[in-house]
Design an enzyme around this catalytic site. Structure first.
Site, PDB file in Angstrom:
ATOM      1  N   PHE A 117       0.959  -1.157  -0.077  1.00 39.59           N
ATOM      2  CA  PHE A 117       0.036   0.094  -0.178  1.00 39.59           C
ATOM      3  C   PHE A 117       1.029   1.202  -0.121  1.00 39.59           C
ATOM      4  CE2 PHE A 117      -4.296   1.145   0.823  1.00 39.59           C
ATOM      5  CZ  PHE A 117      -5.211   0.040   0.617  1.00 39.59           C
ATOM      6  N   GLN A 237      -7.728  14.890   3.432  1.00 39.63           N
ATOM      7  CA  GLN A 237      -7.103  14.240   2.379  1.00 39.63           C
ATOM      8  C   GLN A 237      -7.971  13.983   1.139  1.00 39.63           C
ATOM      9  OE1 GLN A 237      -6.503   9.753   2.758  1.00 39.63           O
ATOM     10  NE2 GLN A 237      -4.633  10.574   2.966  1.00 39.63           N
ATOM     11  N   HIS A 239      -8.271  11.524  -1.871  1.00 40.74           N
ATOM     12  CA  HIS A 239      -7.691  10.168  -2.456  1.00 40.74           C
ATOM     13  C   HIS A 239      -7.437  10.404  -4.023  1.00 40.74           C
ATOM     14  CE1 HIS A 239      -7.289   5.956  -3.462  1.00 40.74           C
ATOM     15  NE2 HIS A 239      -7.350   5.889  -2.155  1.00 40.74           N
ATOM     16  N   LEU A 249     -14.872   5.505  -4.706  1.00 37.39           N
ATOM     17  CA  LEU A 249     -13.366   5.234  -4.411  1.00 37.39           C
ATOM     18  C   LEU A 249     -12.909   3.944  -5.124  1.00 37.39           C
ATOM     19  CD1 LEU A 249     -11.069   6.380  -2.673  1.00 37.39           C
ATOM     20  CD2 LEU A 249     -11.501   4.225  -1.302  1.00 37.39           C
ATOM     21  N   GLU A 252      -6.445   1.816  -3.387  1.00 37.34           N
ATOM     22  CA  GLU A 252      -5.064   1.898  -3.296  1.00 37.34           C
ATOM     23  C   GLU A 252      -4.588   0.605  -3.615  1.00 37.34           C
ATOM     24  OE1 GLU A 252      -3.444   4.810  -0.632  1.00 37.34           O
ATOM     25  OE2 GLU A 252      -1.828   3.852  -0.287  1.00 37.34           O
ATOM     26  N   ARG A 283      -0.872   9.589  -0.476  1.00 33.74           N
ATOM     27  CA  ARG A 283      -1.974  10.089  -1.357  1.00 33.74           C
ATOM     28  C   ARG A 283      -1.825  11.629  -1.499  1.00 33.74           C
ATOM     29  NH1 ARG A 283      -6.377   6.639   2.105  1.00 33.74           N
ATOM     30  NH2 ARG A 283      -5.748   4.849   1.285  1.00 33.74           N
ATOM     31  N   HIS A 364     -11.743  12.678   0.795  1.00 42.01           N
ATOM     32  CA  HIS A 364     -11.928  11.157   1.186  1.00 42.01           C
ATOM     33  C   HIS A 364     -11.785  11.160   2.713  1.00 42.01           C
ATOM     34  CE1 HIS A 364     -11.286   7.032   1.273  1.00 42.01           C
ATOM     35  NE2 HIS A 364     -10.195   7.103   1.701  1.00 42.01           N
ATOM     36  N   ARG A 406      -3.046  11.149   6.233  1.00 39.54           N
ATOM     37  CA  ARG A 406      -3.043   9.531   6.515  1.00 39.54           C
ATOM     38  C   ARG A 406      -2.821   8.613   5.577  1.00 39.54           C
ATOM     39  NH1 ARG A 406      -6.711   5.645   5.796  1.00 39.54           N
ATOM     40  NH2 ARG A 406      -8.275   6.873   4.678  1.00 39.54           N
TER      41      ARG A 406
END
Ligand SMILES: Cc1cc2nc3c(=O)[nH]c(=O)nc-3n(C[C@H](O)[C@H](O)[C@H](O)COP(=O)(O)OP(=O)(O)OC[C@H]3O[C@@H](n4cnc5c(N)ncnc54)[C@H](O)[C@@H]3O)c2cc1C
Length: 608
Positions: A117, A237, A239, A249, A252, A283, A364, A406
């Site tokens: 990730f 954030q 994404h 979404l 990832e 991100r 996100h 994050r």
């Protein structure tokens, strides 16, 4: 009005709320979970890619490396004590979920399978590591179902489709909350020793978002209005990979399995921005890179999107180029990313095993929220003063392990680790604390606000205000920001607030299932959150993590290793009056306890 009494009331039935409820009950407390949605419809159920824990099942890993990635990914604004707790307790929390029956994907020898990730590395950033534990691409769904079953088994009391609209404060303590029962419109007062907010995030402030319609920031808005501060609201954030125009979404995990981002010239452009870790950079870095490609005319067909390509041909070509022996085929993609394939086939008519997916950044995750310590107790100032009876966990909380940005899979960890700690802290607290009495007429103020909305006869529909707010926030307070754009957004928000307070109109004047009323009330929360986000963003004159200013491009550690607290002018127990402007407090220093003993945790320029 009905009054209920419980040792503890948990507001919200996502992963954080259910974990907290479970641990509070196991610790002997009498617990109610109050949720505006039926519990298993909470947004946690949509989480796709995985939950991070340094189990080291496929390659060597360590909690210290996980903590390092978390702090680095957070652009050094993470409270390091919280990042350490997150990384260390992740291991036990994931194994606990496994023992509760969560059906994780498995390795060949039967252990929990892990995948790559963004931002997950071994040995302090040296190379990518497999840390994301997953159940195909529906990890959150499995977590939510597992925890709900456990809560039922342990006799947690559920109040489903009860919409909390206020928190009650008396004698300097939080003593409960007020809710509207959706089915009847009746007002319920919950009197408790401890109240934990786990109401999730607020992606609906922006026009393109991965978040469900219900994510309107209620918890943070409710507590803010009564004088509890919110922290680090400027850090929101985006994404990088939402389905073009829809925002849905694309995990990832697609890039974790080898998927790559491609621009209008067919180039793998992340090679330019993050030469080492490429498509697995964090991100904020990837979202900005996509915007820059688009701005320089390298979107697909010159438009404002790029491609995410997970077709086996492309992935295998890049795996071979990187000297890796692994190859994938269509069956593998089908088995690892079934939901993603389904979304794209259904909503786009695109089949990702044969062609690339059109994507753009999507709003996100909120790094900010109700400030807490590592036991999920809400704190109200820079001295970490705890307000008795109030707790928060999950996305609505800001324990600040995520800092300014994050890492993927760290939210699910946050839910279970800090939800659990919150539940345990509550179980302890209610054993020795007494009930503080309710004040007189605890629901009067919020009832009068609901009645105002119900009987409003102005000209502006909530939907109009919502759309204008979302557009203003997307334009002015999105991936890139600068002063004049943010000021324009703020002016727009104040004008919209004015219309919300004085010129609103809704159709349904009734009591039963009045979603018109509650959606209008949620819009009030969104407007507050938009205001708090924008003034925090204007105040922070640097670029860090998800907060990227074109007029202050550098990170400024000398002046800005602080959290942004935004407070109601009237302080704790404030009354619900419209038009009060918040004030900013910048005295809360970032916890640097890891860097005090290990200089690798001291802020550095981020490189990928
Ligand atoms: C599409 C998507 C995919 C994601 N994938 C991942 C991933 O793979 N890994 C990862 O780590 N993170 C992921 N995230 C982030 C993560 O899922 C969320 O941050 C997390 O699930 C939030 O959980 P929560 O328990 O805080 O709140 P939620 O799950 O959002 O639940 C909120 C709860 O609060 C209740 N509530 C809200 N307002 C009120 C009110 N006024 N009154 C009563 N109840 C209320 C709701 O009914 C609900 O039960 C993803 C997020 C999205 C949107």
């Amino acid at each position: 009005m009905k009054v209920h009494q419980f040792d503890a009331v948990i507001v919200g039935a996502g992963g954080a709320g259910l974990m907290a409820a479970l641990y509070a009950v196991k610790g002997g407390a009498n617990v109610a979970v109050v949720s505006k949605l039926y519990p298993t419809r909470s947004h946690t159920g949509t989480a796709q890619g995985g939950i991070g824990a340094a189990l080291g099942n496929l390659e060597e890993d360590s909690p210290l490396w996980h903590a390092y990635d978390t702090v680095k990914g957070g652009d050094w604004l993470s409270d390091q004590n919280a990042a350490k707790v997150l990384a260390e307790e992740a291991i036990d929390a994931v194994i606990e979920l496994e023992h509760m029956g969560l059906p994780f994907d498995r390795t060949e020898d039967g252990r929990i399978s892990q995948r790559r990730f963004g931002g997950h590395t071994s040995d302090f950033g040296k190379k990518p590591v497999r840390r994301a534990c997953h159940a195909a691409d529906r990890t959150g769904h499995m977590i939510l179902q597992t925890l709900y079953q456990q809560c039922i088994k342990h006799n947690v009391n559920f109040f489903d489709e009860f919409h909390v609209v206020d928190v009650i404060i008396n004698k300097g303590a939080v003593v409960g909350c007020v809710a509207v029962e959706l089915g009847t419109g009746e007002i319920h007062v919950f009197h408790s020793k401890a109240t934990l907010f786990a109401t999730g995030g607020w992606g609906r402030v922006w026009s393109v978002t991965s978040n469900a319609h219900s994510l309107t920031g209620d918890g943070a808005a409710i507590t803010y209005r009564r004088g509890i501060p919110v922290q680090d609201m400027e850090f929101y954030q985006f994404h990088p990979t939402g389905i073009y125009k829809l925002g849905i979404l694309i995990t990832e995990g697609v890039r974790g399995e080898g998927g790559v981002l491609i621009n209008g010239r067919g180039e793998r452009f992340m090679e330019r921005y993050a030469p080492n870790i490429k498509d697995l950079a964090s991100r904020d870095v990837i979202s900005r890179s996509i915007y820059l490609e688009i701005r320089e005319g390298r979107g697909i067909k010159g438009k404002d999107y790029v491609y995410l390509d997970v077709t086996p041909e492309t992935v295998n070509r890049y795996l071979a180029e990187a000297g890796e022996s692994r190859r994938i085929d269509r069956d593998y993609v089908e088995s690892k990313l079934p939901d993603i394939l389904d979304f794209c086939r259904t909503y786009l008519g695109v089949d990702p095993v044969r062609e690339p997916m059109p994507i753009q950044p999507t709003a996100h995750y909120s790094m900010g929220g109700i400030p807490t310590n590592v036991n999920a107790e809400a704190v109200i100032d820079e001295d970490w003063t705890v307000i008795p009876g109030l707790y928060a966990a999950g996305e609505v909380a800001c324990v600040s392990c995520h800092g300014a940005n994050r890492l993927g899979t760290n939210s699910l960890v946050d839910l279970v680790v800090f939800g659990r700690r919150g539940g345990m802290a509550i179980a302890d607290y209610v054993k020795h604390a007494d009930f503080v009495p309710l004040p007189a007429n605890p629901s009067a103020e919020v009832e009068s606000e609901l009645n105002r909305i119900r009987s409003s006869t102005g000209k502006t529909r909530p939907g109009e205000i919502r759309q204008q707010m979302q557009r203003a926030m997307m334009d002015g307070v999105g991936v890139f920001r600068e002063e004049s754009g943010m000021k324009a957004a703020l002016d727009c928000i104040y004008e919209l607030k004015e219309r919300f307070n004085n010129d609103l109109s809704i159709d349904d004047k009734g009591m039963k299932f009045n979603t018109d009323l509650l959606e209008a009330w949620e819009l009030g929360c969104l407007l507050d959150i938009a205001e708090l986000t924008t003034i925090s963003a204007l105040e922070r004159k640097e670029s860090r993590g998800a907060h990227s200013r074109e007029d202050y491009k550098e990170r400024d550690d000398a002046n800005w290793m602080v959290h942004t607290l935004v407070e109601h002018q009237d302080g704790i127990g404030a009354s619900l009056r419209a038009g009060v402007k918040p004030r900013i407090n910048l005295n809360k220093r970032v916890d640097t306890s890891l860097s005090d003993v290990d200089e690798r945790f001291a802020p550095k320029v981020r490189t990928y």
